[in-house]
Enzyme design. Structure first.
Site, mmCIF file in Angstrom:
data_model
loop_
_atom_site.group_PDB
_atom_site.id
_atom_site.type_symbol
_atom_site.label_atom_id
_atom_site.label_comp_id
_atom_site.label_asym_id
_atom_site.label_seq_id
_atom_site.Cartn_x
_atom_site.Cartn_y
_atom_site.Cartn_z
ATOM 1 N N GLY A 1 0.840 -1.192 0.000
ATOM 2 C CA GLY A 1 0.000 0.000 0.000
ATOM 3 C C GLY A 1 0.869 1.233 0.000
ATOM 4 O O GLY A 1 1.779 1.365 0.832
ATOM 5 N N ASN B 1 3.383 2.434 2.997
ATOM 6 C CA ASN B 1 4.830 2.482 2.765
ATOM 7 C C ASN B 1 5.410 3.822 3.224
ATOM 8 O O ASN B 1 6.461 3.878 3.873
ATOM 9 C CB ASN B 1 5.142 2.290 1.283
ATOM 10 C CG ASN B 1 4.883 0.885 0.796
ATOM 11 O OD1 ASN B 1 4.814 -0.049 1.583
ATOM 12 N ND2 ASN B 1 4.728 0.741 -0.510
ATOM 13 N N TYR C 1 -6.136 -8.316 -5.295
ATOM 14 C CA TYR C 1 -7.441 -8.847 -4.930
ATOM 15 C C TYR C 1 -8.044 -7.841 -3.953
ATOM 16 O O TYR C 1 -7.979 -7.998 -2.736
ATOM 17 C CB TYR C 1 -7.285 -10.241 -4.318
ATOM 18 C CG TYR C 1 -6.645 -11.220 -5.270
ATOM 19 C CD1 TYR C 1 -7.417 -11.943 -6.187
ATOM 20 C CD2 TYR C 1 -5.261 -11.383 -5.307
ATOM 21 C CE1 TYR C 1 -6.828 -12.814 -7.098
ATOM 22 C CE2 TYR C 1 -4.664 -12.250 -6.203
ATOM 23 C CZ TYR C 1 -5.452 -12.964 -7.095
ATOM 24 O OH TYR C 1 -4.856 -13.821 -7.997
ATOM 25 N N ASN D 1 0.359 8.393 -8.127
ATOM 26 C CA ASN D 1 0.594 6.953 -8.054
ATOM 27 C C ASN D 1 -0.305 6.191 -9.023
ATOM 28 O O ASN D 1 -1.045 5.276 -8.631
ATOM 29 C CB ASN D 1 0.387 6.465 -6.617
ATOM 30 C CG ASN D 1 1.417 5.435 -6.209
ATOM 31 O OD1 ASN D 1 1.692 4.501 -6.953
ATOM 32 N ND2 ASN D 1 1.985 5.610 -5.032
ATOM 33 N N LYS E 1 15.342 8.311 -13.901
ATOM 34 C CA LYS E 1 15.405 8.031 -12.461
ATOM 35 C C LYS E 1 15.915 9.211 -11.632
ATOM 36 O O LYS E 1 16.029 9.110 -10.413
ATOM 37 C CB LYS E 1 16.261 6.792 -12.142
ATOM 38 C CG LYS E 1 15.900 5.552 -12.949
ATOM 39 C CD LYS E 1 14.449 5.179 -12.809
ATOM 40 C CE LYS E 1 14.112 3.931 -13.607
ATOM 41 N NZ LYS E 1 12.659 3.631 -13.588
ATOM 42 N N ALA F 1 15.375 13.186 -10.172
ATOM 43 C CA ALA F 1 14.203 13.919 -9.691
ATOM 44 C C ALA F 1 14.556 15.389 -9.583
ATOM 45 O O ALA F 1 15.721 15.750 -9.354
ATOM 46 C CB ALA F 1 13.754 13.378 -8.335
ATOM 47 N N GLY G 1 8.051 0.074 -4.814
ATOM 48 C CA GLY G 1 8.136 0.820 -3.557
ATOM 49 C C GLY G 1 9.124 1.970 -3.583
ATOM 50 O O GLY G 1 9.206 2.735 -2.614
ATOM 51 N N ASP H 1 7.403 5.459 -3.214
ATOM 52 C CA ASP H 1 6.922 5.719 -1.857
ATOM 53 C C ASP H 1 8.091 6.024 -0.927
ATOM 54 O O ASP H 1 8.004 6.907 -0.065
ATOM 55 C CB ASP H 1 6.145 4.513 -1.335
ATOM 56 C CG ASP H 1 4.984 4.130 -2.234
ATOM 57 O OD1 ASP H 1 4.384 5.031 -2.843
ATOM 58 O OD2 ASP H 1 4.690 2.931 -2.337
#
Length: 301
Positions: A30, A34, A101, A162, A215, A217, A236, A239
């Site tokens: 999530g 994270n 799920y 996201n 990659k 920023a 991840g 996050d």
């Protein structure tokens, strides 16, 4: 404070495709959880708002959040809906196979009526992602309510779109999520996400931290290259980057330091197979920063 979905993650043994895996490692998945774990390990007090089912997966998720020192007092346990599950494998040389799920999950039943001023009282920062409003109509309305409460509380709003197209087509992301970027004080977004959402970062009123395709920023005229590390699993990383940047921001650091710490946290996370194992504490982050500094990596103006 963060608000969003937290799922149980079952991660297959490294390098083995899902259909052949026999061993799985249990963890949390999530985006918001994270970020919460990343901030907590870096020494910040963190509150998590969200919903889980009254099932073993939900109890496991809450136990793992509490083990990180995260305040879950306002978490809702739904007796009628399950906790979401994420099943995935891990391989450094091919695309990750991911299966969600989450249809009808407890998290998707987030409702604006559940959010109260007390939940955001005292929060300096409120972080949310575009995943939450895409889970359902009620979760979308709840996100809008949360942003209103954050403003009333005087909290800084941090938002990461996201984008996950398994949750909906691009047009729905543009309808539900794109307008939320203008309501944030800090936005984390990839170049590809901004293009898909049709958002010009220069038109946004807040600070925009752009994650580039190479990659690196950038924000406020500064650019941070990614630190060169062996990548075990990239899931991840975004996050982790957000947690590192927000930690610096909460400490009052200049953007140059925030970018460097964000890149360092992300670099540590991608060296591990799951989303959370590589998240450092403050001492670990300082050691990593010292090592990267010795290698000559810098922020470019």
């Amino acid at each position: 404070m963060v608000c969003g979905e937290a799922m149980l993650l079952m991660l297959a043994e490294p390098g083995i495709p899902l259909e052949r895996a026999t061993s799985f490692r249990r963890s949390i998945a999530g985006a918001e959880s994270n970020v919460a774990a990343g901030l907590a390990r870096l020494g910040h007090e963190v509150r998590w708002l969200g919903r889980v089912g009254a099932d073993p997966a939900g109890r496991s998720v809450l136990a793992m959040l509490r083990a990180e020192g995260i305040d879950t007092r306002h978490a809702v346990v739904d007796p009628e809906a399950p906790t979401g599950l994420l099943l995935r494998d891990s391989h450094p040389a091919r695309a990750i196979d991911v299966h969600y799920y989450r249809a009808g999950s407890a998290a998707s039943r987030l409702d604006p009526g559940e959010l109260t001023p007390e939940m955001v009282s005292g929060a300096r920062l409120v972080h949310v992602t575009g995943i939450t409003p895409m889970l359902s109509g009620s979760a979308h309305l709840a996100t809008l309510r949360l942003l209103d409460l954050a403003r009333e509380a005087g909290a800084t709003v941090s938002f990461d779109p996201n984008v996950r197209l398994k949750l909906g087509p691009p047009e729905r992301w543009r309808e539900r999520v794109a307008p939320l970027l203008a309501r944030a004080d800090v936005v984390f977004a990839g170049e590809d996400e901004l293009e898909l959402l049709g958002v010009d970062p220069a038109a946004l009123p807040g600070l925009v931290v752009v994650k580039h395709r190479d990659k690196s920023a950038s924000c406020a005229g500064l650019r941070q290259e990614a630190f060169p590390v062996p990548v075990t699993d990239p899931v991840g990383a975004g996050d982790a980057f957000a947690a590192g940047f927000l930690s610096g921001l909460l400490h009052g650091e200049p953007y140059e330091v925030c970018l460097r710490e964000a890149a360092a946290v992300a670099a540590l996370v991608v060296q591990c197979a799951d989303d959370n194992s590589g998240l450092p504490d403050r001492e670990g982050l300082d050691r990593a920063l010292a090592a990267f500094a010795a290698s000559g990596e810098t922020v470019h103006r």
